[in-house]
Enzyme design. Structure first.
Site, short mmCIF file in Angstrom:
data_model
loop_
_atom_site.label_atom_id
_atom_site.label_comp_id
_atom_site.label_asym_id
_atom_site.label_seq_id
_atom_site.Cartn_x
_atom_site.Cartn_y
_atom_site.Cartn_z
N HIS A 410 -0.73 14.24 0.95
CA HIS A 410 -0.79 13.04 0.23
C HIS A 410 -1.85 12.09 0.81
CE1 HIS A 410 0.20 11.01 -3.67
NE2 HIS A 410 1.32 11.29 -3.83
N ASP A 414 -4.54 11.44 -4.18
CA ASP A 414 -3.25 10.83 -4.81
C ASP A 414 -3.18 11.94 -6.09
OD1 ASP A 414 -5.28 10.73 -7.13
OD2 ASP A 414 -5.42 8.35 -6.65
#
Length: 439
Positions: A410, A414
């Site tokens: 992450h 995104d």
């Protein structure tokens, strides 16, 4: 008179510090030639045959099969035909090709300094040399550790001792030349813990714990365990998944193979889809430099794929997968899979991946949330392809359905980027013609 030369376990590259003896390829008394493999060892990367830089008669072997040796530990001694001339023991050049770089043969040997016990002699075990005695100038004496660094098998062992407040100078190493092994440190720590328990007040007796079976985490399994643990510690991963209708992809593969020529594998088609998707979403073909606090976006796709073997899970790497067509990918997947099965993958073939394709459907499962192959940023998982009810063109039909999952770091992107990548992969699976846009 023959000169007895000592050959030590060479630097295996890739930061490897030890190896396990799997199989000896020579016996004491055998005649060996320069660059002849003398032992097969297993490292944390692969099994390799180690060539000897000397030609002559094997006079001694060090270590039984199954023994772990550190880089620099003695492997064998060889009696060569004639002694070198000129210079003393510390500067004399030896007959042979020199230091060994596993996987690349041998090269010229640099001079090495050795500490010798005065007057020590070692019996020669070579055939035809009965009764001959060789001086111990070819074998290192036990190191003196009163001053200078303590000989330790690896930095990990040194750190283990430091974290537990253990003075390595108080230990006697059980390895070659008094080398301190991990087992020596662990034994000392257990002994210290036993003394602490003996001095502590008695506690109520607890029922004995189940003995169980202990399986050492070493070799490939140990390396994989370390990498997976590091991935869990460092990477904030997330997973998204989608079901896709793979009927048209399966039909396309059948048509390709019916046209003649080399067969195209399903994993090769999935790999071609992956490289096309990474061209659109390059954030997922990257790594994170934690020290510099930078994301390094890579311009070449080296595609790893998970392969289960008798020695554990390995991830061979197809180099420059983005520049290969389906036929080339099929051939390379087949070659690397066979090498993984036989345990002959080289360290180069097991390193350098930038993205991993995990076809866990071969195990009969639909989905998974795999651990990212550190230091990569993402992994595409593919479940089994099975007939299922599916709404196709407004009608309920039986279609070939597959679950696709993407586990991603992450920090590099995104959910929108990850979802876009996975949706593009699913679109290519459902409509292979979508790939024509990127060919």
């Amino acid at each position: 008179m023959a000169q007895v030369l000592e050959f030590r376990l060479p630097d295996l590259g890739e930061g490897l510090t030890e190896a396990e003896i799997v199989r000896w390829l020579v016996e004491v008394g055998d005649v060996v030639t320069v660059d002849q493999p003398v032992v097969e060892v297993e490292t944390a990367k692969a099994m390799v045959e180690v060539p000897c830089p000397y030609g002559g008669v094997v006079t001694a072997r060090y270590g039984e099969e199954g023994t772990e040796l550190p880089v620099g530990a003695p492997l064998i001694t060889v009696a060569v035909g004639a002694p070198a001339t000129g210079g003393d023991t510390e500067s004399r050049e030896t007959k042979g090709s020199g230091n060994v770089l596993v996987g690349y043969g041998t090269s010229e040997a640099p001079a090495r300094r050795r500490r010798v016990r005065p007057g020590q002699r070692v019996p020669a075990e070579a055939n035809g040399a009965a009764g001959t005695v060789a001086t111990a100038s070819t074998a290192s004496a036990a190191p003196e550790v009163a001053d200078g660094p303590v000989p330790v098998i690896s930095p990990l062992v040194r750190r283990l001792a430091r974290e537990n407040g253990l003075d390595l100078r108080e230990l006697t190493g059980s390895g070659p030349d008094g080398l301190i092994l991990r087992a020596d440190v662990e034994y000392a720590l257990r002994a210290a813990a036993t003394q602490v328990r003996a001095a502590a007040p008695a506690e109520p007796t607890a029922p004995p714990a189940s003995a169980g079976t202990r399986i050492p985490l070493k070799g490939v399994r140990g390396a994989v365990a370390d990498k997976l643990s590091r991935s869990r510690r460092e990477i904030p991963e997330a997973t998204c998944w989608v079901d896709a209708d793979a009927t048209e992809l399966m039909r396309a593969r059948t048509a390709m193979n019916a046209a003649g020529g080399p067969k195209i594998s399903l994993i090769a088609l999935l790999a071609r889809i992956c490289t096309a998707a990474l061209a659109r979403f390059p954030e997922l073909n990257s790594t994170v430099d934690t020290e510099a606090r930078e994301i390094v976006r890579l311009d070449r796709v080296h595609l790893g794929f998970a392969a289960q073997t008798e020695r554990g899970l390995v991830v061979p790497v197809v180099k420059d997968a983005h520049a290969r067509d389906a036929q080339s990918l099929s051939a390379e997947f087949a070659r690397l899979t066979e090498a993984a099965r036989t345990g002959t993958l080289t360290p180069v073939e097991l390193t350098g991946g930038t993205f991993t394709l995990n076809n866990y459907g071969v195990f009969g499962v639909d989905g998974s949330t795999p651990i990212i192959n550190h230091p990569e940023a993402a992994m595409l998982g593919v479940g089994r392809i099975v007939p299922k009810p599916w709404v196709h063109e407004g009608e309920l039909a039986v279609r070939q359905v597959v679950q696709l999952s993407l586990t991603f770091d992450h920090r590099v992107c995104d959910g929108g980027t990850a979802g876009g990548f996975l949706r593009y992969v699913a679109d290519c699976v459902e409509q292979p013609a979508v790939l024509l846009r990127t060919l």
